[in-house]
Write an enzyme that holds these catalytic residues in place. Sequence first.
Site, PDB file in Angstrom:
ATOM      1  N   GLY A  70      16.409 -39.110 -14.726  1.00 14.97           N
ATOM      2  CA  GLY A  70      16.238 -40.281 -15.581  1.00 14.97           C
ATOM      3  C   GLY A  70      15.040 -41.126 -15.177  1.00 14.97           C
ATOM      4  N   THR A  71      14.834 -41.289 -13.893  1.00 12.89           N
ATOM      5  CA  THR A  71      13.726 -42.134 -13.419  1.00 12.89           C
ATOM      6  C   THR A  71      12.393 -41.556 -13.882  1.00 12.89           C
ATOM      7  OG1 THR A  71      15.030 -42.806 -11.516  1.00 12.89           O
ATOM      8  CG2 THR A  71      12.641 -43.099 -11.347  1.00 12.89           C
ATOM      9  N   ASN A 150      24.199 -49.471 -17.913  1.00 14.60           N
ATOM     10  CA  ASN A 150      24.806 -48.863 -16.719  1.00 14.60           C
ATOM     11  C   ASN A 150      25.719 -49.813 -15.955  1.00 14.60           C
ATOM     12  OD1 ASN A 150      21.975 -49.748 -16.463  1.00 14.60           O
ATOM     13  ND2 ASN A 150      22.359 -49.555 -14.282  1.00 14.60           N
ATOM     14  N   GLN A 178      23.329 -43.148 -19.482  1.00 17.86           N
ATOM     15  CA  GLN A 178      24.774 -43.412 -19.359  1.00 17.86           C
ATOM     16  C   GLN A 178      25.550 -43.019 -20.607  1.00 17.86           C
ATOM     17  OE1 GLN A 178      26.547 -44.619 -16.714  1.00 17.86           O
ATOM     18  NE2 GLN A 178      24.813 -44.930 -15.355  1.00 17.86           N
ATOM     19  N   ALA A 199      21.297 -35.200 -15.944  1.00 17.12           N
ATOM     20  CA  ALA A 199      22.444 -34.299 -15.787  1.00 17.12           C
ATOM     21  C   ALA A 199      23.534 -34.850 -14.881  1.00 17.12           C
ATOM     22  CB  ALA A 199      21.959 -32.961 -15.225  1.00 17.12           C
ATOM     23  N   HIS A 200      23.136 -35.642 -13.859  1.00 18.49           N
ATOM     24  CA  HIS A 200      24.144 -35.960 -12.833  1.00 18.49           C
ATOM     25  C   HIS A 200      25.169 -37.007 -13.259  1.00 18.49           C
ATOM     26  CE1 HIS A 200      22.684 -39.774 -10.811  1.00 18.49           C
ATOM     27  NE2 HIS A 200      21.560 -39.428 -11.395  1.00 18.49           N
ATOM     28  N   THR A 236       6.606 -26.167 -11.075  1.00 20.23           N
ATOM     29  CA  THR A 236       7.534 -25.047 -11.271  1.00 20.23           C
ATOM     30  C   THR A 236       8.856 -25.580 -11.791  1.00 20.23           C
ATOM     31  OG1 THR A 236       6.458 -23.796  -9.538  1.00 20.23           O
ATOM     32  CG2 THR A 236       8.714 -23.136 -10.094  1.00 20.23           C
ATOM     33  N   CYS A 321      22.133 -54.639  -6.004  1.00 18.73           N
ATOM     34  CA  CYS A 321      21.514 -53.499  -6.667  1.00 18.73           C
ATOM     35  C   CYS A 321      21.255 -52.400  -5.638  1.00 18.73           C
ATOM     36  CB  CYS A 321      20.236 -53.907  -7.379  1.00 18.73           C
ATOM     37  SG  CYS A 321      18.860 -54.088  -6.281  1.00 18.73           S
TER      38      CYS A 321
HETATM   39  C1  LIG Z   1      20.694 -46.188 -17.342  1.00 18.17           C
HETATM   40  C2  LIG Z   1      20.065 -45.370 -16.266  1.00 18.17           C
HETATM   41  N1  LIG Z   1      18.765 -45.044 -16.363  1.00 18.17           N
HETATM   42  C3  LIG Z   1      18.143 -44.304 -15.438  1.00 18.17           C
HETATM   43  C4  LIG Z   1      18.806 -43.860 -14.324  1.00 18.17           C
HETATM   44  C5  LIG Z   1      18.061 -43.050 -13.282  1.00 18.17           C
HETATM   45  O1  LIG Z   1      18.384 -41.702 -13.397  1.00 18.17           O
HETATM   46  P1  LIG Z   1      18.134 -40.671 -12.177  1.00 18.17           P
HETATM   47  O2  LIG Z   1      19.138 -41.012 -11.130  1.00 18.17           O
HETATM   48  O3  LIG Z   1      18.400 -39.324 -12.800  1.00 18.17           O
HETATM   49  O4  LIG Z   1      16.733 -40.828 -11.745  1.00 18.17           O
HETATM   50  C6  LIG Z   1      20.173 -44.167 -14.179  1.00 18.17           C
HETATM   51  C7  LIG Z   1      20.935 -43.709 -12.994  1.00 18.17           C
HETATM   52  O5  LIG Z   1      21.123 -44.419 -12.034  1.00 18.17           O
HETATM   53  C8  LIG Z   1      20.801 -44.962 -15.166  1.00 18.17           C
HETATM   54  O6  LIG Z   1      22.083 -45.310 -15.064  1.00 18.17           O
END
Ligand SMILES: Cc1ncc(COP(=O)(O)O)c(C=O)c1O
Length: 382
Positions: A70-71, A150, A178, A199-200, A236, A321
């Site tokens: 996500g990041t 989140n 989320q 995915a996680h 990759t 946080c």
């Molecule tokens: C709303 C939201 N965006 C982005 C992220 C970041 O995702 P990742 O942990 O896959 O980098 C999270 C996870 O903490 C999230 O809850």
Amino acid sequence: MKIYLDNGATTKVDDEVVKAVTKYFTAEYGNSSSIHQVGRAAKEALENSREIIAKSLNAEPEEIIFTSGGTESNNLAIKGIAFANKEKGNHIIITKVEHDCVLNACRWLETQGFKITYLDVDKEGFIDLEQLKSSINNKTILVSVIHGNNEIGTINDLEAIGKICKENKVLFHTDACQSFTKTEIDVKKQNLDLATINAHKIHGPKGVGALYIKKYTKIIPLFHGGGQEFNKRSGTVNVSGIVGFAKAVELANKADIEKMEKLRDKLINQVLKEISHTMLNGPRKKRLCNNVDISFEFIEGESLLMRLDDQGIEVSTGSACSSKSLEPSHVLLAIGLKHETAHGTLRMTLSKYTTEKEIDKTIKVLKEEVAALRVMSPLVKD
Ligand SMILES: Cc1ncc(COP(=O)(O)O)c(C=O)c1O
């Protein structure tokens, strides 16, 4: 009995996912860019996974770019669109309740000459569509609004936001980490140009995510290299992780959502009824099926968290946080909570594995521990 109620942070990987992933570590370990048999097998698995994920968003396979999570997807979406459109404009609109990776990507863009508008939210965490409309100007290139929050579980109305973006010819991105598989995401109906998923949070592996990028949308990649992922994300490809991601998507189903909703509501209702001076953050309706976020007056969320942890119940606070800052959560402050109330907040997030027995035990322990902490609290007035 260990009770895991921190599924908003991450989830247990499903056994089926472990099985699917393992095959691409051991038997089919090829590089999806290689031409020989084991490479072709990896490529086939990659494209099959892309199709599954595209279908779940009502997108086309070539509109899905795999990333490390996500990041990365949020950074690619925001910075990639900003730099691809800098001739057109330098203004981006987000909200005050985005995940840190969106907020900090935008704060960095401010140092590069971009202007960011941070939209307010109401006390339930929703943006005001009129404020969104009036914030768009002729330099606006992108609107990014989180789908499912989140911390407090608020689900924003993507369709209404998408309509405004379309009418004003600005690109629309959502962070759907989320909400993905928990509530509908339809990129066509919601007029999305970009959407971040990972995915996680859905019983898949960590370190894998995707960005939906609508066909013909210009974007500057973050990484330059071998040109994988349609030249948009070199490196990759994480075939095993992606296979696990697609398997997790396939396993997601309505019955699990309904079960989580039922247990979520039981937890909310019982806590609010049986423990005085408590307040639910976020809305009752339009709420993530697995999210419970409650403020307990007169106590510290961290102390309550530690006491629950001692009893095998794993939750998170809404006040600190991930960087372990002592500042209250920006989301709780944005919905108008006082600092003390924000500090007394717990987030409990369920999964398909959560049982009614676990929820009953959590309510019982919460009652005991909140009472014990309040006896000691200097904030309680006689
Ligand atoms: C709303 C939201 N965006 C982005 C992220 C970041 O995702 P990742 O942990 O896959 O980098 C999270 C996870 O903490 C999230 O809850």
